[in-house]
Design an enzyme around this catalytic site. Sequence first.
Site, PDB file in Angstrom:
ATOM      1  CE  LYS A 169      -3.464 137.372  27.385  1.00  0.00           C
ATOM      2  NZ  LYS A 169      -2.411 136.375  27.261  1.00  0.00           N
ATOM      3  CD  GLU A 244       0.759 153.492  28.136  1.00  0.00           C
ATOM      4  OE1 GLU A 244       1.067 153.991  27.159  1.00  0.00           O
ATOM      5  OE2 GLU A 244       0.184 154.199  28.948  1.00  0.00           O
TER       6      GLU A 244
HETATM    7  P1  NAD Z   1      -0.240 141.563  21.264  1.00  0.00           P
HETATM    8  O1  NAD Z   1      -1.164 142.982  21.035  1.00  0.00           O
HETATM    9  O2  NAD Z   1      -0.370 140.700  20.400  1.00  0.00           O
HETATM   10  O3  NAD Z   1      -0.554 141.035  22.620  1.00  0.00           O
HETATM   11  C1  NAD Z   1      -0.584 141.764  23.879  1.00  0.00           C
HETATM   12  C2  NAD Z   1      -1.530 141.095  24.793  1.00  0.00           C
HETATM   13  O4  NAD Z   1      -2.750 141.166  24.374  1.00  0.00           O
HETATM   14  C3  NAD Z   1      -0.835 139.345  24.855  1.00  0.00           C
HETATM   15  O5  NAD Z   1      -1.108 139.204  26.586  1.00  0.00           O
HETATM   16  C4  NAD Z   1      -2.164 138.812  24.078  1.00  0.00           C
HETATM   17  O6  NAD Z   1      -2.206 137.457  24.527  1.00  0.00           O
HETATM   18  C5  NAD Z   1      -3.303 139.798  24.503  1.00  0.00           C
HETATM   19  N1  NAD Z   1      -4.294 139.696  23.432  1.00  0.00           N
HETATM   20  C6  NAD Z   1      -4.222 139.219  22.091  1.00  0.00           C
HETATM   21  N2  NAD Z   1      -5.307 139.231  21.501  1.00  0.00           N
HETATM   22  C7  NAD Z   1      -6.239 139.633  22.494  1.00  0.00           C
HETATM   23  C8  NAD Z   1      -7.631 139.838  22.456  1.00  0.00           C
HETATM   24  N3  NAD Z   1      -8.527 139.812  21.508  1.00  0.00           N
HETATM   25  N4  NAD Z   1      -8.283 140.314  23.550  1.00  0.00           N
HETATM   26  C9  NAD Z   1      -7.292 140.764  24.857  1.00  0.00           C
HETATM   27  N5  NAD Z   1      -5.976 140.360  24.820  1.00  0.00           N
HETATM   28  C10 NAD Z   1      -5.398 139.987  23.682  1.00  0.00           C
HETATM   29  O7  NAD Z   1       1.157 142.417  21.421  1.00  0.00           O
HETATM   30  P2  NAD Z   1       2.616 141.523  21.613  1.00  0.00           P
HETATM   31  O8  NAD Z   1       2.790 140.848  20.242  1.00  0.00           O
HETATM   32  O9  NAD Z   1       2.275 140.612  22.774  1.00  0.00           O
HETATM   33  O10 NAD Z   1       3.554 142.798  21.903  1.00  0.00           O
HETATM   34  C11 NAD Z   1       4.044 143.451  20.955  1.00  0.00           C
HETATM   35  C12 NAD Z   1       3.225 145.048  20.668  1.00  0.00           C
HETATM   36  O11 NAD Z   1       3.193 145.480  21.850  1.00  0.00           O
HETATM   37  C13 NAD Z   1       4.035 145.973  19.813  1.00  0.00           C
HETATM   38  O12 NAD Z   1       3.067 146.392  18.873  1.00  0.00           O
HETATM   39  C14 NAD Z   1       4.397 146.805  20.922  1.00  0.00           C
HETATM   40  O13 NAD Z   1       4.477 148.173  20.223  1.00  0.00           O
HETATM   41  C15 NAD Z   1       3.435 147.022  21.605  1.00  0.00           C
HETATM   42  N6  NAD Z   1       4.072 147.407  23.165  1.00  0.00           N
HETATM   43  C16 NAD Z   1       3.858 148.560  23.369  1.00  0.00           C
HETATM   44  C17 NAD Z   1       4.139 149.034  24.875  1.00  0.00           C
HETATM   45  C18 NAD Z   1       3.889 150.347  25.214  1.00  0.00           C
HETATM   46  O14 NAD Z   1       4.086 150.498  26.382  1.00  0.00           O
HETATM   47  N7  NAD Z   1       3.065 151.348  24.275  1.00  0.00           N
HETATM   48  C19 NAD Z   1       5.109 148.344  25.369  1.00  0.00           C
HETATM   49  C20 NAD Z   1       5.579 147.193  24.936  1.00  0.00           C
HETATM   50  C21 NAD Z   1       4.909 146.684  23.785  1.00  0.00           C
END
Ligand code: NAD
Length: 473
Positions: A169, A244
């Site tokens: 996803k 992550e």
């Molecule tokens: P997010 O957590 O909002 O979304 C990440 C993914 O999770 C998306 O595909 C989203 O649709 C999905 N998601 C959202 N709610 C969900 C739920 N309830 N259940 C399952 N899946 C769900 O993050 P974002 O806004 O897409 O990305 C930014 C964040 O990602 C930042 O906090 C950043 O630090 C983190 N990030 C971490 C790394 C790492 O390797 N540690 C790398 C890139 C980004």
Amino acid sequence: MKKINKNYINGEFMDMDGIEVMDIISPSTKETIGSVTLGSVKDVQVAVSAAKAALKTFSKTTVNERVEMLQRLHDVMMSKSDELIKATVEEYGAPVSIATNLMLVAAKAFLNTKEALEEFEFVRSIGRAKVTMVPLGVVGMITPWNADYYQICAKLAPAIATGCTAVIKPSELSAIQTQLLLECFHEAGIPKGVINVVNGRGEVVGTEITRNPDISMISFTGSTNVGKAIRRGAVDTMKRVTLEMGGKSPNIILEDADFRIAIPLALRIAFGNSGQACIAGTRLIIPENRLEEVKQIIKIVDQNIKVGKLWDKDSAIGAIVNERQYERVQRYIRAGIMEGAELVIGGEGSPQGLENGYYVKPTVFANVTMDMTIAKEEIFGPVLSILTYKTEEEAIEIANNTDYGLAAYISSTDLERANSVASQIEAGRVVINMTEDEPRAPFGGFKQSGIGRENGVFGMEEYVEPKTILGYK
Ligand code: NAD
């Protein structure tokens, strides 16, 4: 206008059950450039069935067959690099230099994993036991928008290497990029059902992946709050979960560092990927008596940081992915000002002439204290906070004073000293005097930055279950 309205399931682009359609907006122009249809719970279930069926034969493939698949995935991506890069510029708003790098590291993830696969021990001997490393099963992969290709490839590569199948996803904000990537995967001729992708909302598609009993593991990258929800949701089916998540990474400049090198480097570390990087070094920790000098260097460097003009090779900072994230970054900049931090460069609003896109001014705050919001929370935009220390011990204390622990950076001319400081930092990765990565080394976080590791042999270990066999001879 790109219309993304199919799932990729069982080796085919298939019609969807989901009907909700979301516009895709270019962050650099605010114009609608396409639409994506969002998947339903049923779409996920069809994808999981395909992945489960494919597992039976895919888990029995040989290492050589999988080595060849990883090579083909890399090669097809490289053959389509121009298209992939263009999509990242247009859909994500990255400057071409960043878009190119994001594409290259994604393709390289297959080669790095291929190398790890060639040395991975699937059968181990411990005393009287034989231990076989069995593929875990169907892996659910949930990824963010800030490096769409890389996030997907970095999770898919170890699945293929270990003989697992995938239900992915991706972020709904990256649908055009994902579509191109899927066309590459399709062309690479991976067996049907090994790669399955459903676009959609986290609360619908992500939640079903978390709940579905036929999924054995979730590999998630994204925010800490969503990661926690996934971990909680995965308990009932006892899935393995690797997370992550976010970061608020410290960058310690020791007083013996060459500040003319270390401070420009610190800005690159903070503003990489337009600040939308989990590993961004967003807390710059400097000796108190060098603050004025640091501010001066930052003001000079700032004159040469090019924002916008995404197709110019020397452009360093692009747009923020969408309006919501743009407003979020603006709120943090306002919070910094209201809580009494001093603006060194940047500030609220967009740079002059770039108001038609979600561009943020590269912003640096001085006189930041540990209790301020901008020192504690992940901003995910080009915003850097400077904190000062009197002693090395205090620098380390400030660096570790965070719920996160993903990355840390140190600048020093004394490597022995830098290594000693590195050993005291609570983070999954500490980088001394550089920005270069080692993609075969484990990547992941301490504390609330995550659980588990990605990349290389360590990444593959997450996708297998050890099975002990006694009396086997
Ligand atoms: P997010 O957590 O909002 O979304 C990440 C993914 O999770 C998306 O595909 C989203 O649709 C999905 N998601 C959202 N709610 C969900 C739920 N309830 N259940 C399952 N899946 C769900 O993050 P974002 O806004 O897409 O990305 C930014 C964040 O990602 C930042 O906090 C950043 O630090 C983190 N990030 C971490 C790394 C790492 O390797 N540690 C790398 C890139 C980004």
